[in-house]
Enzyme design. Structure first.
Site, short mmCIF file in Angstrom:
data_model
loop_
_atom_site.label_atom_id
_atom_site.label_comp_id
_atom_site.label_asym_id
_atom_site.label_seq_id
_atom_site.Cartn_x
_atom_site.Cartn_y
_atom_site.Cartn_z
N LYS A 76 58.61 37.92 52.77
CA LYS A 76 58.86 38.89 53.84
C LYS A 76 59.96 38.33 54.73
CE LYS A 76 56.27 41.35 57.49
NZ LYS A 76 54.92 41.54 58.08
N SER A 151 53.26 46.20 58.27
CA SER A 151 54.69 45.97 58.29
C SER A 151 55.22 45.25 57.04
CB SER A 151 55.06 45.14 59.52
OG SER A 151 54.42 43.87 59.49
N SER A 175 48.86 44.08 58.63
CA SER A 175 50.16 44.23 57.96
C SER A 175 50.24 43.66 56.55
CB SER A 175 51.27 43.62 58.82
OG SER A 175 51.50 44.40 59.95
#
Length: 481
Positions: A76, A151, A175
């Site tokens: 990420k 996210s 997330s």
């Protein structure tokens, strides 16, 4: 070659049936073909990836490889890594090349894992649809008209699309778990403090926790073994003996007490979510687990408590982005104060600005006691609720999200979007571990996941239960066309 689970790829690499360079090359080719439409990766560097793969092959040839040597992994965009852009999917950090590496990334590099690239995300991890990215929305690989969740939506999407066997995500209010549910993969948020936060860009420091995302619970357990551990560079890192998170993978479900919180099974859930939960309940019963109804009475209050506290921490953490030392700087300004204002107005997206303003407001004079202090007290009540429940059961089964993935551009207000986190947020308020695994599909063919929540440091038990569920079902084996 890109269809293998992490465990399958590991066996083939160790037995020299495939090489790390062949495996990395297969993923890079798949990324080149599919990522332009998916938008799961926002940074790729083939030369760096292949150099790491060659080093992994040398290590395997010398006989000093680990189970993760040669396995490709996606990060990420919130994790710093020397020489890679770490932008947090924000215009503010679009030109920021990291000069150091996050501890959790270094732990995986030390194992010989191969970096595939950086995945898309909601800007500064603020959002649950992956639409709040400076680089555009990531598509759900099951249906490109729908969001992948957020996210960590990019990480979930690339694993589901088989553009990575594993990825790292971060979980502040769900997330990792919510995008894992929306994309039909497995993801675990460990106990707060289990995985170092050093080098993971901060959103809300008392909530943020890194975790693995992969096709199976077994893959997540193998990854967590390498990721977890004490780090003196992180003041919130827990100094505990090293654990083997694969130790309970072969433990049967028989006799396990599973709590079903009545507040999580109400009218707010879609029929698809209730069906997925019933699928899992039936499987657990068939395997001899005992299911009991429990209560988490503060559930509805967890959302306002979370958004007050997380926004307050975000407003403080994001004050460092001012255009002085690194990141975006406004081109035209009169004085220093105007530079700060213009830089932040240009550099941050609308959701980040919204949360900074909420956070600044609740911390301001006259409102601190009414909002921030009250939210901290609520946080304690939420944690106490879980302890009352865990006195009666080993794990909790719950939905991850009230619905399958919504459409991109769905006309939802910020409050409606925040409410979609109702089943994940309480876990972060309490700092508990929780895992999402696939458990069915919606009528429209979108994946639906369910959540297993455990008490502090119960990751091995959660992963073991999830693995046993996956041995007796095949939802995790399904993949998008």
């Amino acid at each position: 070659m890109t269809q293998y689970t992490l465990k399958q790829a590991s066996v083939l690499l160790q037995s020299k049936q495939i090489s790390a360079v062949e495996l990395a090359s297969a993923y890079l080719a798949a990324i080149a073909e599919k990522n332009p439409a998916l938008n799961g990766y926002i940074t790729i560097d083939q030369d760096k990836t292949l150099a790491e793969a060659r080093a992994a092959d040398e290590r395997i040839a010398q006989g000093n490889a680990s189970a993760l040597t040669g396995i490709p992994v996606a990060y990420k965009d919130i994790f710093c890594q020397t020489g890679w852009r770490s932008a947090c999917a924000s215009k503010m950090l679009d030109n920021f090349i990291s000069s150091y590496t996050a501890t959790v990334v270094q732990n995986l590099l030390d194992e010989g894992m191969v970096t595939l690239g950086r995945t898309n995300m909601d800007e500064f991890a603020m959002g649950s649809t992956n639409e709040n990215s400076f680089y555009g929305a990531t598509k759900n690989p099951w249906n490109p008209e729908h969001v992948p969740g957020g996210s960590s939506g990019g990480s979930a999407a690339v694993v589901a699309a088989r553009l990575a066997p594993a990825a790292l995500g971060s979980d502040t209010g769900g997330s990792i778990r919510q995008p894992a549910s929306h994309c039909g993969i497995t993801g675990i948020k460990p106990t707060y403090g289990t995985v170092s936060r050093f080098g993971m860009v901060a959103y809300a420091s008392s909530f943020d926790q890194a975790g693995p995302m992969a096709q199976t619970a077994e893959d997540c357990a193998i990854l967590l073994n390498a990721m977890a551990g004490f780090d003196p560079k992180d003041s919130t890192s827990l100094e505990r003996e090293k654990e083997d998170y694969t130790r309970d993978l072969n433990q049967p479900l028989k006799g396990l007490k599973i709590g079903l919180p009545k507040e999580y099974f109400g009218e707010g859930n879609s029929a698809d979510v209730l069906t997925a939960l019933q699928n899992t309940i039936d499987l657990l019963k068939a395997q001899g687990a005992e299911l009991i109804e429990v209560s988490l009475p503060q559930t509805k209050l967890s959302i306002p408590a979370y958004y007050v506290l997380a926004s307050a921490e975000a407003s403080t953490n994001l004050s460092r982005y001012d255009g002085v030392r690194y990141g975006h700087r406004a081109a035209q300004f009169g004085d220093l104060e105007e530079m700060y204002g213009k830089t932040r107005a240009e550099g941050f997206g609308s959701e980040v600005k919204r949360r900074i303003m909420i956070g600044t407001y609740v911390l301001s004079h006259g409102y601190y006691d009414a909002y921030y202090l009250k939210a901290q007290k609520l946080r304690r009540l939420v944690a106490d609720d879980f302890q009352t429940v865990f006195a009666r059961c080993d794990l909790i089964l719950a939905p991850t999200a009230p619905t399958a993935a919504p459409k991109i551009g769905a006309d939802s207000s910020p409050v409606e979007t925040y409410l979609s986190d109702i089943y994940t947020i309480a876990v972060n308020l309490a700092g508990l571990p929780a895992l999402t695994l696939p458990a069915g599909f919606s009528g429209g063919g979108l994946p639906v996941g369910v959540q297993l929540i455990g008490n502090y440091f119960a990751e091995a038990r959660i992963l073991g239960a999830a693995h046993q569920i996956q041995l007796n079902s095949d939802w995790h084996g399904k993949r998008p066309e």
